[in-house]
Design a protein around this motif. Structure first.
Motif, PDB file in Angstrom:
ATOM      1  N   LEU A 109       0.746  -1.383  -0.182  1.00 58.40           N
ATOM      2  CA  LEU A 109       0.127  -0.438   0.401  1.00 58.40           C
ATOM      3  C   LEU A 109       1.009   1.492   0.003  1.00 58.40           C
ATOM      4  CD1 LEU A 109      -3.119  -0.862   1.877  1.00 58.40           C
ATOM      5  CD2 LEU A 109      -2.448  -0.905  -0.245  1.00 58.40           C
ATOM      6  N   VAL A 112      -6.091   4.590  -4.958  1.00 56.59           N
ATOM      7  CA  VAL A 112      -5.329   3.173  -4.361  1.00 56.59           C
ATOM      8  C   VAL A 112      -6.702   2.220  -3.874  1.00 56.59           C
ATOM      9  CG1 VAL A 112      -4.781   2.431  -2.464  1.00 56.59           C
ATOM     10  CG2 VAL A 112      -3.291   4.502  -3.375  1.00 56.59           C
ATOM     11  N   ARG A 128       0.593   3.729  -2.944  1.00 53.68           N
ATOM     12  CA  ARG A 128      -0.272   5.670  -2.839  1.00 53.68           C
ATOM     13  C   ARG A 128       0.992   6.583  -3.414  1.00 53.68           C
ATOM     14  NH1 ARG A 128      -0.203   9.862   0.334  1.00 53.68           N
ATOM     15  NH2 ARG A 128      -2.250  11.032   0.594  1.00 53.68           N
ATOM     16  N   HIS A 180      -3.728  14.256  -3.624  1.00 52.36           N
ATOM     17  CA  HIS A 180      -3.818  13.106  -2.272  1.00 52.36           C
ATOM     18  C   HIS A 180      -5.271  12.655  -2.208  1.00 52.36           C
ATOM     19  CE1 HIS A 180       0.232  13.252  -1.251  1.00 52.36           C
ATOM     20  NE2 HIS A 180       0.087  15.080  -1.490  1.00 52.36           N
ATOM     21  N   ALA A 199      -5.449  10.413  -5.124  1.00 51.89           N
ATOM     22  CA  ALA A 199      -4.317   9.086  -5.139  1.00 51.89           C
ATOM     23  C   ALA A 199      -4.688   8.396  -4.191  1.00 51.89           C
ATOM     24  CB  ALA A 199      -3.058   9.237  -4.784  1.00 51.89           C
ATOM     25  N   ASP A 200      -5.792   8.424  -2.902  1.00 52.01           N
ATOM     26  CA  ASP A 200      -5.877   7.727  -1.581  1.00 52.01           C
ATOM     27  C   ASP A 200      -7.352   7.265  -2.515  1.00 52.01           C
ATOM     28  OD1 ASP A 200      -4.693   7.932  -0.097  1.00 52.01           O
ATOM     29  OD2 ASP A 200      -6.255  10.094   0.395  1.00 52.01           O
TER      30      ASP A 200
END
Length: 197
Positions: free
Chosen positions: A28, A49, A32, A42, A45-46
């Motif tokens: 992880l 993921v 990420r 960000h 990106a979260d």
């Protein structure tokens, strides 16, 4: 006897699921970081993921045990990112510079300044070169693994990495080792504060 065989199969399935989950969780942080390098946001990106983990979990029977879990996950994430880009039609630029302004805080140390300069230069690279240099340089994949993730030939990845390195040197005006660390103006101050440097 059939009950015992079924119990053994269930135990084997549970052990495989546990191993799969453990490997996936270990990947992880790097997953990420790759998502941030692709999306440049960000929060996005979260989401990438999370979507990758959900897809991987639902398709875990297609994962071949003993193969590279990280490369498999990176491929899923990359494909998901580009699928989302195709669905949206295009990536939204940052015309007001709001995102760039958040990255450009006034650093207190040389390392922070260098990192900010590097991030800015990395953002100026074409997408394919940035992806290649992040896979090789930041994520630690071999050229063969990076080529498989990007779905291109090994020579293409090597070429993209080489072009990215040359462009980064140009953007950062790096000509040699002496270009790292304090500049000529601040070097005497640093050397006085830290003798022997």
């Amino acid at each position: 006897m059939a009950r015992l065989e079924m119990g053994v199969e269930e135990a084997a399935d549970a052990a495989t699921a546990f191993s799969f989950k453990r490997e996936m969780l270990a990947a992880l942080p790097s997953l990420r970081a790759f998502a941030v390098s692709l999306s440049r946001r960000h929060d996005r990106a979260d989401d990438l993921v999370q979507e990758t983990v959900m897809k991987a979990w639902s398709k875990q029977e297609s994962f071949q045990p003993g193969t590279n879990m990280r490369a498999w996950l990176f491929t899923i994430l990359r494909n998901e990112f580009y699928s989302q880009m195709r669905r949206k039609g295009r990536e939204l630029p940052d015309p007001d510079g709001l995102f760039a302004d958040n990255l450009a805080s006034h650093p207190e140390q040389y390392g922070k300044m260098d990192l900010a300069d590097f991030k800015g230069a990395l953002d100026k690279l074409p997408d394919d070169q940035r992806e290649a240099i992040v896979l090789i340089g930041a994520s630690g994949f071999a050229y063969e693994e990076a080529a498989a993730i990007a779905g291109v030939a090994v020579g293409t990845i090597k070429s993209r990495v080489n072009r990215a390195r040359v462009k980064l040197q140009e953007l950062l005006t790096v000509s040699g080792e002496s270009d790292y660390g304090p500049d000529g103006t601040s070097a005497p101050l640093v050397n006085r504060a830290f003798p022997g440097r």
